[in-house]
Design a protein around this motif. Structure first.
Motif, mmCIF file in Angstrom:
data_model
loop_
_atom_site.group_PDB
_atom_site.id
_atom_site.type_symbol
_atom_site.label_atom_id
_atom_site.label_comp_id
_atom_site.label_asym_id
_atom_site.label_seq_id
_atom_site.Cartn_x
_atom_site.Cartn_y
_atom_site.Cartn_z
ATOM 1 N N HIS A 1 127.789 -42.479 58.072
ATOM 2 C CA HIS A 1 128.637 -43.653 58.227
ATOM 3 C C HIS A 1 129.442 -43.590 59.520
ATOM 4 C CE1 HIS A 1 127.883 -45.606 54.370
ATOM 5 N NE2 HIS A 1 127.864 -44.402 53.836
ATOM 6 N N ARG B 1 125.294 -46.403 63.304
ATOM 7 C CA ARG B 1 125.588 -47.774 62.882
ATOM 8 C C ARG B 1 124.335 -48.648 62.871
ATOM 9 N NH1 ARG B 1 130.440 -49.566 66.714
ATOM 10 N NH2 ARG B 1 129.139 -48.324 68.136
ATOM 11 N N LEU C 1 122.127 -48.205 59.712
ATOM 12 C CA LEU C 1 122.681 -48.434 58.385
ATOM 13 C C LEU C 1 121.895 -49.500 57.619
ATOM 14 C CD1 LEU C 1 124.852 -47.844 56.286
ATOM 15 C CD2 LEU C 1 126.337 -49.513 57.436
ATOM 16 N N PRO D 1 123.272 -45.158 50.090
ATOM 17 C CA PRO D 1 124.237 -45.704 51.054
ATOM 18 C C PRO D 1 125.286 -46.598 50.402
ATOM 19 C CG PRO D 1 122.156 -46.876 51.203
ATOM 20 C CD PRO D 1 121.916 -45.713 50.287
ATOM 21 N N PRO E 1 129.182 -44.363 49.049
ATOM 22 C CA PRO E 1 129.749 -43.399 49.988
ATOM 23 C C PRO E 1 130.784 -42.534 49.294
ATOM 24 C CG PRO E 1 130.738 -45.542 50.306
ATOM 25 C CD PRO E 1 129.644 -45.735 49.294
#
Length: 342
Positions: A193, A198, A201, A330, A333
């Motif tokens: 993260h 980025r 993701l 994902p 978290p």
């Protein structure tokens, strides 16, 4: 589509009038399709239409048969060889339901840092921290070890830690590997993260969402064989029934860190690997002879056999005892005090 619905509505009902009508069953099958969970507008529209027709919509059936309880431990590098440690107990009614209501209790770390490493902790302190956190789970929260899933959120440079081997105190003279006493002990990434990943993701989330659609009866073929030594780092996660990979670690730590970096950049959600270089991928066959969703528990059963034979000198442990699993959701978290799934 309207014609299809009308045809289903005209199907004769069962003689047993206590059974739902064919249209009711069809609508509920659609509502149980987790693909609709990712398209909330269609999910809501179908629910509104069904209730207007007098159809009773059943609650979504979770993939897991009961509530899953996790001890989540996160390590963040503070400086060279110093790590900040956070922990939480999380209860999750369905880890593959992206809108499930999650509860979390953030825990204080029960031991103080070694003065040489304060305010961080050293790697040598991690087994002791784990033992004390498990005491809190058992004594203060009444969680049986056999019901507890341990998730370690690790930075890339610590992905090879033998976390499941660490001994926990279960009696005056009794110690056991936590990987044999807990329901599962798996690895998560503490780095994914961060800004570096980025752009990956979206792929990571997409690949995780595809896991419930993998239709193979066992996950043997859902994990692609890779070879870090040979430079094999590409995995086509867009192929049907491909959910992750399996491999033998590269003996060079820097090469292995680069390998993880490549996998994370592709949005990899699942990986099964052996920390013992020179091993054969065949040692994973028994572990992967299960459905994909049961892979973490299958690995635990395998560990109980492998670690029960572990001699005092870990250099002589059979390669099968060095298996690790990345099971990286994902949408879950590491929690904060105001934790919500997203």
């Amino acid at each position: 589509l309207s014609t299809l619905v009308l045809q289903i509505a005209d199907f004769p009902s069962d003689a047993d009038r206590s059974q739902p009508k064919p249209l009711d069953r069809f609508v509920n099958c659609l509502m149980q399709d987790r693909g609709l969970l990712n398209l909330k507008i269609y999910d809501a529209a179908l629910y509104t239409w069904a209730t207007a027709q007098g159809i009773t919509v059943k609650p979504l059936q979770p993939i897991y048969s009961s509530l899953e309880t996790y001890l989540k431990i996160e390590l963040k590098q503070h400086s060279s060889n110093k790590y900040l440690v956070s922990a939480a107990i999380v209860e999750d009614p369905d880890p593959h339901n992206f809108t499930a209501q999650i509860t979390a209790n953030v825990l204080d770390i029960p031991i103080s840092p070694d003065p040489k490493y304060a305010p961080g902790y050293s790697k040598a302190q991690l087994p002791e921290i784990l033992n004390e956190l498990l005491v809190i789970c058992s004594s203060e929260h009444s969680i049986a070890l056999s019901d507890l899933n341990i998730q370690w959120f690790l930075p890339i440079d610590l992905m090879s830690l033998p976390i499941e081997h660490w001994q926990v105190q279960t009696g005056r003279k009794q110690q056991h590997c936590n990987g044999t006493r807990c329901k599962s002990t798996i690895v998560r990434s503490a780095d994914r993260h961060l800004p570096d990943y980025r752009l990956a993701l979206g792929d990571w989330k997409k690949n995780w969402k595809s896991i419930p659609t993998c239709t193979q009866p066992c996950c043997t073929d859902t994990l692609k064989n890779l070879d870090p030594m040979a430079g094999e780092r590409e995995i086509d996660l867009s192929k049907p029934n491909v959910a992750g990979c399996k491999f033998i670690e590269h003996p060079d730590p820097q090469q292995q860190e680069d390998f993880w970096d490549e996998l994370f950049s592709q949005g990899l959600p699942i990986a099964l690997w052996c920390r013992r270089s020179g091993a054969d991928l065949a040692i994973m066959d028994d572990v992967t002879n299960c459905t994909l969703v049961n892979l973490p528990v299958s690995l635990t059963k395998h560990r109980k056999q492998a670690l029960s034979k572990m001699p005092d000198d870990s250099l002589f442990v059979e390669p099968a005892a060095h298996l690790s699993l990345l099971w990286d959701n994902p949408f879950r978290p590491f929690p904060t005090i105001t934790y919500q799934s997203y």
